[in-house]
Every structure is written in structure tokens, then in C-alpha cells.
Design a protein around this motif. Structure first.
Motif, short mmCIF file in Angstrom:
data_model
loop_
_atom_site.label_atom_id
_atom_site.label_comp_id
_atom_site.label_asym_id
_atom_site.label_seq_id
_atom_site.Cartn_x
_atom_site.Cartn_y
_atom_site.Cartn_z
N THR A 15 39.13 28.74 35.88
CA THR A 15 39.37 29.63 34.74
C THR A 15 38.08 30.32 34.31
O THR A 15 38.10 31.51 33.96
N ALA A 16 36.97 29.59 34.35
CA ALA A 16 35.68 30.17 33.99
C ALA A 16 35.30 31.29 34.95
O ALA A 16 34.76 32.33 34.54
N ASN A 17 35.60 31.10 36.23
CA ASN A 17 35.31 32.14 37.22
C ASN A 17 36.12 33.39 36.92
O ASN A 17 35.61 34.51 36.94
N ALA A 18 37.42 33.20 36.63
CA ALA A 18 38.28 34.34 36.29
C ALA A 18 37.80 35.01 35.01
O ALA A 18 37.72 36.24 34.92
N SER A 19 37.48 34.20 34.00
CA SER A 19 37.07 34.75 32.70
C SER A 19 35.77 35.52 32.81
O SER A 19 35.60 36.56 32.18
N SER A 20 34.82 35.02 33.60
CA SER A 20 33.54 35.72 33.74
C SER A 20 33.74 37.07 34.42
O SER A 20 33.10 38.06 34.05
N THR A 21 34.65 37.13 35.39
CA THR A 21 34.93 38.40 36.05
C THR A 21 35.55 39.38 35.06
O THR A 21 35.15 40.55 34.98
N VAL A 22 36.52 38.91 34.29
CA VAL A 22 37.18 39.77 33.29
C VAL A 22 36.15 40.29 32.29
O VAL A 22 36.14 41.48 31.94
N ALA A 23 35.27 39.41 31.84
CA ALA A 23 34.30 39.80 30.81
C ALA A 23 33.26 40.78 31.34
O ALA A 23 32.73 41.58 30.57
N LEU A 24 32.97 40.72 32.63
CA LEU A 24 31.93 41.58 33.19
C LEU A 24 32.43 42.96 33.60
O LEU A 24 31.63 43.83 33.93
N VAL A 25 33.76 43.17 33.58
CA VAL A 25 34.28 44.49 33.94
C VAL A 25 33.77 45.58 33.01
O VAL A 25 33.25 46.61 33.47
N PRO A 26 33.91 45.46 31.67
CA PRO A 26 33.43 46.54 30.80
C PRO A 26 31.94 46.80 30.96
O PRO A 26 31.49 47.95 30.88
N ALA A 27 31.16 45.73 31.19
CA ALA A 27 29.72 45.91 31.40
C ALA A 27 29.44 46.71 32.66
O ALA A 27 28.58 47.60 32.68
N LEU A 70 33.52 42.33 51.57
CA LEU A 70 32.71 42.01 50.40
C LEU A 70 33.55 42.02 49.12
O LEU A 70 33.36 41.18 48.24
N ALA A 71 34.48 42.97 49.01
CA ALA A 71 35.34 43.03 47.83
C ALA A 71 36.25 41.82 47.76
O ALA A 71 36.51 41.28 46.67
N LEU A 72 36.73 41.36 48.91
CA LEU A 72 37.56 40.15 48.96
C LEU A 72 36.77 38.96 48.44
O LEU A 72 37.26 38.17 47.62
N TYR A 73 35.53 38.85 48.91
CA TYR A 73 34.63 37.80 48.42
C TYR A 73 34.38 37.95 46.92
O TYR A 73 34.42 36.98 46.16
N GLY A 74 34.12 39.18 46.49
CA GLY A 74 33.82 39.42 45.08
C GLY A 74 34.99 39.10 44.18
O GLY A 74 34.81 38.58 43.07
N GLY A 75 36.22 39.39 44.61
CA GLY A 75 37.38 39.05 43.81
C GLY A 75 37.63 37.56 43.77
O GLY A 75 38.11 37.02 42.77
N TYR A 76 37.26 36.87 44.85
CA TYR A 76 37.49 35.43 44.93
C TYR A 76 36.46 34.64 44.13
O TYR A 76 36.80 33.74 43.39
N PHE A 77 35.20 35.01 44.29
CA PHE A 77 34.13 34.25 43.62
C PHE A 77 33.34 35.10 42.64
O PHE A 77 33.04 34.67 41.54
N GLY A 78 32.99 36.31 43.02
CA GLY A 78 32.27 37.20 42.11
C GLY A 78 30.77 37.12 42.21
O GLY A 78 30.07 38.11 42.02
N GLY A 79 30.23 35.93 42.48
CA GLY A 79 28.80 35.75 42.47
C GLY A 79 28.09 36.50 43.58
O GLY A 79 28.40 36.32 44.76
#
Length: 256
Positions: A44-56, A149-158
Motif C-alpha cells: 500500500t505504501a508503494n502504491a500511495s507513494s506513486t499516487v502522491a508523486l504524480v502531481p509533483a 522501464l515503464a512496467l518496472y516503474g509502475g510495479y515498483f517506482g523506485g
């Protein structure tokens, strides 16, 4: 620690994460641990961090909107479409597959990306001299690499924002500073694709106060970091990108 204090800590982590992403990437390595420390489950933290970083990421892309230039032979529209699609599919993988085995591989992926960042242009030039012609990926190869890379980024983000200039450097000989505006735009596209699914199918909205704090801090950090990146000389920006990559890789090995 009280809930109010955790919200403050998370907001400060958001500022740092947004600023890091705007300068060189690696913001997830600040945002994710902050949420986990506040008691949010890792997935959930991984998903939340991705959501939060979109506007930035969008704020950073907006600052650089007049400096966007195509990467290689692929059009900006095609590259962005692939980034959105890959980000969404990667988010789907996170929600249906166990993360333990992939998480174990992440430090090695980061180490590989850091090596490519540091040596990509030299290696590209050496390959070009050996082949007797400049090295350059065609549009299909570039889009296939971007999709991975996008697949990786959607899965983990880091560190997806660290791996992009590494790919472009080794395949196209593109200077990280020259590709910086497009990097920010494509990271925003990857995060947007993942967020569309996370908001529908994950528990990212279960901790609204922490999510709002992280998001607000990330927007402020991303906007400020993007303006700072525009003023940094190319050599300094390259050093920031590479040092960020090396630091985040080392920290992730320690964490693992």
C-alpha cells in the motif's frame, strides 16, 4: 509518535522526494520508507507513494514544458503513450503478484542503472567507433525499452527516473542533462498510468491524511527542484543525477 507528528514527517519526506525526482530521481526511496515507518503496509505504501508523486512530477514537467525535445527516432506522443501503458500494467502486476522476489532484484537493477549512467556515453561512443558508425536505437527498440522501464516503474517506482537517462545514454548517446526535461515528463506519464489503477484497486486512499501530506510536500519539492534544475550547469546536473543514483543504490543495498 503521535499521528500529527507522523503527518509532519511524511510531509517533509514528500518535499525531499519531490525535489529528488525533479533533480535526478530516487524520490521513492524517501517516500516509501516514510509511509512504512508510519505504519502503512509496504504494498500500500508503494502504491500511495506513486499516487502522491504524480502531481509533483506533473509540476516538474510543466516547468520544463518549453524545453521538451524528442528522444531518438520515437515521437514524444508515442514515447508518452508507451510510458502510460507500461505504468498501468506494472501497477497491475504489483496488485496481483508477490513483491518479495522482485524486491530482492531491485538493488542489482539500480547498480546496473548507475553503471550505465556513469559509463553510458563512453560505452556508446566506443561501440560507435567499433562499428564504424554512431550507435542509435531505432524507434521500435527505443519504445520497447521504454515500455520495459515503464512496467518496472509502475510495479515498483523506485529509480525509474534514474534508469531512463541510463537507457537513453547507452542506446542513443544522449547526455543526461539534455534529456532531463523529457525524463521528468516520462516519469510523470509512468506514474499517471500506475495511479489510474492504484486509485481504483489498491488501498492507497485508506490513509488520507498521510497521502495528502506526502502529496502536498512532493508538489512543493518537485516544483522547487525543477526550477533549480533549470539553473544548474549541465556538468553540475549530470553530477547530481549520478550522485543521486549512486547514493540511492548504496542505501538500497544497506536496506536489503
Amino acid at each position: 509518535m503521535s499521528d500529527t507528528l507522523w503527518v509532519l514527517v511524511t510531509a517533509l519526506a514528500g518535499v525531499a522526494a519531490g525535489g529528488l525526482n525533479a533533480l535526478g530521481g530516487g524520490g521513492t526511496f524517501v517516500a516509501l520508507p516514510a509511509l512504512v515507518a508510519a505504519g502503512v503496509p509496504p504494498v500500500t505504501a508503494n502504491a500511495s507513494s506513486t499516487v502522491a508523486l504524480v502531481p509533483a512530477a506533473v509540476a516538474g514537467a510543466w516547468v520544463h514544458r518549453r524545453e521538451l525535445a524528442p528522444v531518438g527516432a520515437a515521437s514524444t506522443r508515442a514515447l508518452t503513450g508507451v510510458s502510460v501503458l507500461g505504468g498501468g500494467l506494472g501497477a497491475g502486476l504489483l496488485l496481483v503478484l508477490p513483491a518479495a522476489s522482485f524486491d530482492a532484484a531491485v538493488p542489482w537493477l539500480l547498480a546496473f542503472a548507475t553503471m550505465l549512467l556513469g559509463c553510458g556515453r563512453r560505452l556508446s561512443g566506443a561501440l560507435g567507433r567499433a562499428l564504424g558508425r554512431p550507435v542509435g536505437m531505432g524507434s521500435r527498440t527505443l519504445l520497447a525499452g521504454q515500455f520495459a522501464l515503464a512496467l518496472y516503474g509502475g510495479y515498483f517506482g523506485g529509480a525509474v527516473g534514474i534508469m531512463m537517462p541510463a537507457l537513453w545514454g547507452i542506446g542513443l548517446g544522449l547526455d543526461p542533462a539534455a534529456g532531463h526535461p523529457m525524463r521528468i515528463a516520462q516519469v510523470a506519464a509512468v506514474y499517471a498510468g500506475a495511479t489510474a489503477l492504484y486509485l481504483l484497486a489498491s488501498d492507497a486512499l485508506d490513509t488520507p491524511a498521510l497521502l495528502a501530506a506526502l502529496l502536498t510536500g512532493a508538489v512543493a519539492g518537485g516544483y522547487a527542484g525543477a526550477h533549480l534544475a533549470r539553473r544548474l550547469p549541465a556538468r553540475v546536473l549530470r553530477a547530481v543525477v549520478l550522485s543521486t543514483a549512486a547514493t540511492m543504490t548504496a542505501l538500497y543495498f544497506v536496506r536489503g
